[in-house]
Structure formats: C-alpha cells, structure tokens
Design a protein around this motif. Sequence first.
Motif, PDB file in Angstrom:
ATOM      1  N   TYR A   4      54.286  19.586  42.552  1.00 38.84           N
ATOM      2  CA  TYR A   4      55.524  20.368  42.534  1.00 38.84           C
ATOM      3  C   TYR A   4      55.885  20.825  43.944  1.00 38.84           C
ATOM      4  O   TYR A   4      57.025  20.712  44.386  1.00 38.84           O
ATOM      5  CB  TYR A   4      55.318  21.561  41.602  1.00 38.84           C
ATOM      6  N   GLY A  65      59.987  30.160  42.569  1.00 37.64           N
ATOM      7  CA  GLY A  65      60.258  29.114  41.596  1.00 37.64           C
ATOM      8  C   GLY A  65      59.028  28.546  40.933  1.00 37.64           C
ATOM      9  O   GLY A  65      59.106  28.022  39.841  1.00 37.64           O
ATOM     10  N   ALA A  66      57.873  28.650  41.588  1.00 40.12           N
ATOM     11  CA  ALA A  66      56.649  28.077  41.013  1.00 40.12           C
ATOM     12  C   ALA A  66      56.176  28.871  39.804  1.00 40.12           C
ATOM     13  O   ALA A  66      55.355  28.395  39.043  1.00 40.12           O
ATOM     14  CB  ALA A  66      55.547  28.026  42.074  1.00 40.12           C
ATOM     15  N   ARG A  67      56.675  30.055  39.632  1.00 37.60           N
ATOM     16  CA  ARG A  67      56.294  30.870  38.471  1.00 37.60           C
ATOM     17  C   ARG A  67      57.350  30.728  37.394  1.00 37.60           C
ATOM     18  O   ARG A  67      58.506  31.079  37.600  1.00 37.60           O
ATOM     19  CB  ARG A  67      56.175  32.335  38.894  1.00 37.60           C
ATOM     20  N   GLU A  68      56.967  30.241  36.263  1.00 39.42           N
ATOM     21  CA  GLU A  68      57.906  29.967  35.167  1.00 39.42           C
ATOM     22  C   GLU A  68      58.763  31.172  34.820  1.00 39.42           C
ATOM     23  O   GLU A  68      59.941  31.060  34.585  1.00 39.42           O
ATOM     24  CB  GLU A  68      57.134  29.530  33.907  1.00 39.42           C
ATOM     25  N   ALA A  71      61.795  32.007  37.535  1.00 35.76           N
ATOM     26  CA  ALA A  71      62.924  31.109  37.769  1.00 35.76           C
ATOM     27  C   ALA A  71      64.195  31.575  37.067  1.00 35.76           C
ATOM     28  O   ALA A  71      65.228  31.687  37.709  1.00 35.76           O
ATOM     29  CB  ALA A  71      62.556  29.687  37.368  1.00 35.76           C
ATOM     30  N   ARG A 183      60.205  25.035  35.614  1.00 39.14           N
ATOM     31  CA  ARG A 183      59.811  24.609  36.966  1.00 39.14           C
ATOM     32  C   ARG A 183      60.558  23.357  37.398  1.00 39.14           C
ATOM     33  O   ARG A 183      61.113  23.300  38.497  1.00 39.14           O
ATOM     34  CB  ARG A 183      58.315  24.374  37.026  1.00 39.14           C
ATOM     35  N   TRP A 184      60.587  22.331  36.548  1.00 32.54           N
ATOM     36  CA  TRP A 184      61.271  21.097  36.924  1.00 32.54           C
ATOM     37  C   TRP A 184      62.781  21.260  36.841  1.00 32.54           C
ATOM     38  O   TRP A 184      63.524  20.568  37.542  1.00 32.54           O
ATOM     39  CB  TRP A 184      60.773  19.939  36.074  1.00 32.54           C
TER      40      TRP A 184
END
Length: 195
Positions: A4, A65-68, A71, A183-184
Amino acid sequence: SRLYRVFFFVFAAACAAVLGVCILDARTEAFTYKDVTYFSFSPILLTVSILAMGAAACAAALRYGARERNAPRFTVPALLALYFTAALFFGFAMRVQLITNWDYGVVLDAAVRYVTSGEMPGGYFAQFPNNAPLYVLLTVWLGAAHALGVTDLVGATIVLSALAVTASQGFLYLTARRLWGARWALFALLGGMLT
C-alpha cells in the motif's frame, strides 16, 4: 501494508512528473494560443500552489489514509476540499473567453441571455437537441446565481464545474470503498484526482 505504501510513493512520483511537465509548459508559455493567455496568475504562484496542495494531499494520505477508520472521517473530506479549491483555482486561472461559434459557447451564451434579458434561444436547439439538457441546467444554475446578485455568470459556471468534478470524485471514492474497502478506495480517489 508495505504494498500500500509503495503504491502511494509511486503515485507521488507520478504526480511529481505530471506537475513537472505542467510547470515546464507554464514557464515556456505553452498555454498561450492565438494571442490569448489562459493563465491570468503568475506561473510561479501557480507552481508553488500546485506543489503545496500536492504535498499536503500526499502527506495526509500517507499519514491518515493507512488507517481504515480515518479515511472516511478526515482524509477524504480534506482531499475533496483541497480538490474543490484546486478546481476553482485552475478554473479561474485558466478562464477562457466566451466564444459563441462552438457548442459550449452557444449553449452558455443562450443561458446567460435568457437569465439576464429573457431572450429565448434561437433554432440551435432544434438542430442540436442533445445540448438542451445542459442549457436547462445552466439556465437554472445561472438564474439562481443571478437572483443572489452574482454578476459574473461565466464565473458561476466555473463554480458549477468545480462542484460537479468534486462530486464525481466523491462518488468514485464511495464506489471504490464498497468494492475494495477504505484503504484502496483512498488510492482510487487520489488516482481519480490526478486525472
């Protein structure tokens, strides 16, 4: 995850390459066409603004952003606000003259004339009915802006355009989140904003 973060760094590198090309074009007056300069702001101011917004977007995405859970609450609204601001900035900085010999100019001119003087459009829409929905939308939007005292009706269409493209990015994020998770979806949103 590691993959990621790699995607985000690749995205940041792609952004830097695109911005570099834009800066080079701005410095060489590539945005001047037939004696009409589309940039009314200094290329240096434009460059600094783009770099600052891009750096802020990448930093926010990498940090939060890496933390669900972060976001949807923080990163996405911040990125959409940043995107809307950039769309407004570029819309007004690259403002072109209203030219009535092509479809967009004809439709916009007809809407402006109807709102300001009540003049009905000519036979253009009988020949090209596919542009009638845009005429109706612009007439309603410009009518509301005119009723609120806005005199720059072409500027009001720039605001409408910025709202529309920002809303489309929001819908892209919501769709991607439903398909692949937050995340995506954030990565998809950043990719959509780049385009």
